[in-house]
Design a protein around this motif. Sequence first.
Motif, mmCIF file in Angstrom:
data_model
loop_
_atom_site.group_PDB
_atom_site.id
_atom_site.type_symbol
_atom_site.label_atom_id
_atom_site.label_comp_id
_atom_site.label_asym_id
_atom_site.label_seq_id
_atom_site.Cartn_x
_atom_site.Cartn_y
_atom_site.Cartn_z
ATOM 1 N N MET A 183 -5.727 29.991 -71.494
ATOM 2 C CA MET A 183 -5.760 31.323 -72.116
ATOM 3 C C MET A 183 -5.766 31.173 -73.639
ATOM 4 S SD MET A 183 -1.873 32.785 -71.969
ATOM 5 C CE MET A 183 -0.689 32.239 -73.191
ATOM 6 N N LEU A 184 -6.182 32.267 -74.308
ATOM 7 C CA LEU A 184 -6.168 32.279 -75.767
ATOM 8 C C LEU A 184 -4.720 32.380 -76.235
ATOM 9 C CD1 LEU A 184 -7.568 32.505 -78.530
ATOM 10 C CD2 LEU A 184 -7.700 34.979 -78.157
ATOM 11 N N GLN A 185 -4.281 31.391 -77.030
ATOM 12 C CA GLN A 185 -2.897 31.391 -77.489
ATOM 13 C C GLN A 185 -2.774 31.845 -78.945
ATOM 14 O OE1 GLN A 185 -0.240 28.217 -76.158
ATOM 15 N NE2 GLN A 185 0.355 27.853 -78.280
ATOM 16 N N THR A 186 -3.691 31.360 -79.795
ATOM 17 C CA THR A 186 -3.600 31.692 -81.215
ATOM 18 C C THR A 186 -4.992 31.910 -81.788
ATOM 19 O OG1 THR A 186 -1.654 30.268 -81.413
ATOM 20 C CG2 THR A 186 -2.708 30.972 -83.464
ATOM 21 N N LEU A 187 -5.140 32.963 -82.568
ATOM 22 C CA LEU A 187 -6.379 33.223 -83.311
ATOM 23 C C LEU A 187 -6.010 33.266 -84.791
ATOM 24 C CD1 LEU A 187 -9.410 33.961 -83.283
ATOM 25 C CD2 LEU A 187 -8.726 36.363 -83.191
ATOM 26 N N THR A 188 -6.667 32.434 -85.596
ATOM 27 C CA THR A 188 -6.352 32.351 -87.026
ATOM 28 C C THR A 188 -7.585 32.699 -87.839
ATOM 29 O OG1 THR A 188 -4.763 30.570 -86.569
ATOM 30 C CG2 THR A 188 -5.463 30.857 -88.846
ATOM 31 N N LEU A 189 -7.421 33.627 -88.795
ATOM 32 C CA LEU A 189 -8.508 34.058 -89.661
ATOM 33 C C LEU A 189 -8.122 33.846 -91.113
ATOM 34 C CD1 LEU A 189 -8.840 35.767 -86.952
ATOM 35 C CD2 LEU A 189 -10.031 37.448 -88.343
ATOM 36 N N ARG A 190 -9.103 33.431 -91.905
ATOM 37 C CA ARG A 190 -8.879 33.303 -93.342
ATOM 38 C C ARG A 190 -10.129 33.818 -94.065
ATOM 39 N NH1 ARG A 190 -5.538 30.122 -96.488
ATOM 40 N NH2 ARG A 190 -4.882 28.922 -94.657
ATOM 41 N N ASP A 191 -9.921 34.827 -94.923
ATOM 42 C CA ASP A 191 -10.997 35.385 -95.758
ATOM 43 C C ASP A 191 -12.193 35.836 -94.931
ATOM 44 O OD1 ASP A 191 -9.484 34.915 -98.042
ATOM 45 O OD2 ASP A 191 -10.251 32.877 -98.258
ATOM 46 N N SER A 204 -10.357 30.043 -86.399
ATOM 47 C CA SER A 204 -10.038 29.043 -85.382
ATOM 48 C C SER A 204 -9.309 29.720 -84.233
ATOM 49 C CB SER A 204 -9.186 27.908 -85.963
ATOM 50 O OG SER A 204 -7.953 28.400 -86.442
ATOM 51 N N ALA A 205 -9.522 29.202 -83.041
ATOM 52 C CA ALA A 205 -8.879 29.740 -81.841
ATOM 53 C C ALA A 205 -8.337 28.578 -81.030
ATOM 54 C CB ALA A 205 -9.874 30.546 -81.017
ATOM 55 N N PHE A 206 -7.073 28.663 -80.679
ATOM 56 C CA PHE A 206 -6.452 27.623 -79.855
ATOM 57 C C PHE A 206 -6.226 28.167 -78.458
ATOM 58 C CE2 PHE A 206 -2.825 25.325 -78.046
ATOM 59 C CZ PHE A 206 -3.278 24.014 -78.169
ATOM 60 N N PHE A 207 -6.706 27.433 -77.478
ATOM 61 C CA PHE A 207 -6.580 27.850 -76.087
ATOM 62 C C PHE A 207 -5.656 26.887 -75.348
ATOM 63 C CE2 PHE A 207 -10.543 29.605 -77.532
ATOM 64 C CZ PHE A 207 -10.651 30.829 -76.890
ATOM 65 N N ARG A 208 -4.745 27.446 -74.602
ATOM 66 C CA ARG A 208 -3.898 26.655 -73.717
ATOM 67 C C ARG A 208 -4.605 26.577 -72.369
ATOM 68 N NH1 ARG A 208 -0.665 23.031 -74.890
ATOM 69 N NH2 ARG A 208 0.303 24.382 -76.453
ATOM 70 N N LEU A 209 -4.906 25.365 -71.929
ATOM 71 C CA LEU A 209 -5.697 25.185 -70.711
ATOM 72 C C LEU A 209 -4.797 25.105 -69.486
ATOM 73 C CD1 LEU A 209 -8.307 22.552 -71.933
ATOM 74 C CD2 LEU A 209 -8.376 25.044 -72.103
ATOM 75 N N ALA A 210 -5.232 25.775 -68.431
ATOM 76 C CA ALA A 210 -4.501 25.731 -67.170
ATOM 77 C C ALA A 210 -4.895 24.473 -66.404
ATOM 78 C CB ALA A 210 -4.817 26.976 -66.338
ATOM 79 N N ALA A 211 -4.041 24.079 -65.493
ATOM 80 C CA ALA A 211 -4.279 22.847 -64.735
ATOM 81 C C ALA A 211 -5.563 22.919 -63.926
ATOM 82 C CB ALA A 211 -3.087 22.582 -63.805
#
Length: 559
Positions: free
Chosen positions: A1-9, A65-72
């Motif tokens: 699932m999508l865990q973190t979305l980071t935006l800059r400028d 950038s987007a960090f996704f936590r992957l399920a098993a």
Amino acid sequence: MLQTLTLRDFVIVDQLELDFAAGFTVLTGETGAGKSILLDALSLVLGERADSSQIREGCKRAEISAFFRLAAQQQALNSWLEEQGFPTEDNGEGLLLKRTIETNGRSRAFINGSVATLSQLREAGDLLVDIHGQHAHQLLLKGGAQRDLLDHHAGLTTLAKTVAEKFRQWNESRRRLVQAENAGQDIQRERERLEWQLEELQALSPQTDEWLTIQSDHARLANAAKIISGCQAVIDGLSEVENSVATVLSKSSSEIHALSAHDSSLMEVSVTLETAQIQVDEAVHSLTRYLQKIELDPERLGETEARMQALHSAARKFKVPAEQLPQLLLDTEDGLATLTAAQNIDLLKKQVVTAEADFMKLAQQLTQDRSKMAKQLGQEVTAAMQGLSMAGGQLQISLLPLAEGSAGGLEQIEFLVAAHPGATPRPLAKVASGGELARISLAISVITSQAAFTPTLIFDEVDAGIGGAVAETVGHLLRQLGESHQILCVTHLPQVAAQGNQHLKVSKAISKTRNQEKTLSHVTLLSRAERVEEIARMLGGTTITETTRRHARELLEQH
């Protein structure tokens, strides 16, 4: 699932790091606050085309950038990362996608810190996120995705993969047959060349490592006289002549041994001299035995030279090093066998017939299984559409026969939709209303939630054009879907917002720095009390009364 979305400028966001949770998350805010900015940013990091106008005014570069936590169970994505050569994050449990945009129009993409192409970014994105909405691409609009969804829902994925492999084998057998039939004189000439080459190599019969062995033998035989003379001279110098090494060592050893009786420190020298005597004796014996075996053999030398010349001539003729002649013999045998088999037209025709029969048998079974599930899934989605302000609408899943089979089977899968009673079902991609398209996609997603392979689903204003009880139904369906997927939904309806497990509010404000005014967008995770105020705003507009607040509390308490 999508865990973190980071935006800059990015657009009107200076810096934002947003954490998401599992379940159903709603995003609300006034029109123009920047809700679409988050979806645009996510689309970019999933491989959409970039535009330098998306960089915040006055800045040189935007980063998302987007960090996704992957399920098993996401083995397909882990396998894809391994195939593409990308490193893994957090022991294979995380995936980081990043995109940068510069004012000169240049855009760069990264997967887990390694440079990636947009195509690779899109491939990874298709396995992670499906965006449903009026202004975003939808996986369900793609014919191949509709087929995959039906197969996955029906448990036919393994059979479909086998059918695809059988089609590939059938296609390859047909290609070989056509190639053999069209080759004609070219293949015959190549075959004659290989037969001639094989005949010469078999007559020569080069052996593995023969070239190295024969070079060593020739060097020894050609220099036999010199070797014999030299060895005899060494033997004479060591032990045969007057004052030989052995004689001098023996005399010296005796003298030192006698002197050591007067000074024990000389014993070490005495031992060393005795050892030297022994080693000289062994060297003499070894050379003597060697000379007994070696002899001048002009006949053997002639044979060796003739063999060397034969190997050298063959190597020059076939343009390979002499030591590679044995491998050339094996390659020629294999090449001729392959060419002979390739020219066997009757055998190739039988292979085509067999491959076609194997494909047709499995493809026909796949067609039967698809037909059963297509009817059932169409009825279930049709039932769900009735509660989504689409009374009388229906979904049909059509299996359109192909003139010839393909890797996907014997038919093309197409989702046909009639949004209103009496309307002719048309392809899903041609449904006129964006709101209808989003709600149909929602109905399909809910029904197939157990089979859907994309863990994060995003719905952009699926409530367009509806309200009241229908809005309540939409919210209920999204919350239900959130039990098996991560759901993000941009909504203007309080009935939908009240059912979210997490509520994010998007707002914009004017920031003044150094006599300059800048409009910036912000995202806030709302507490229970703040949710009451936001839902009251959605209910009552600019004027919020105690009545609207009470109504907002009632909506929240119902869920």
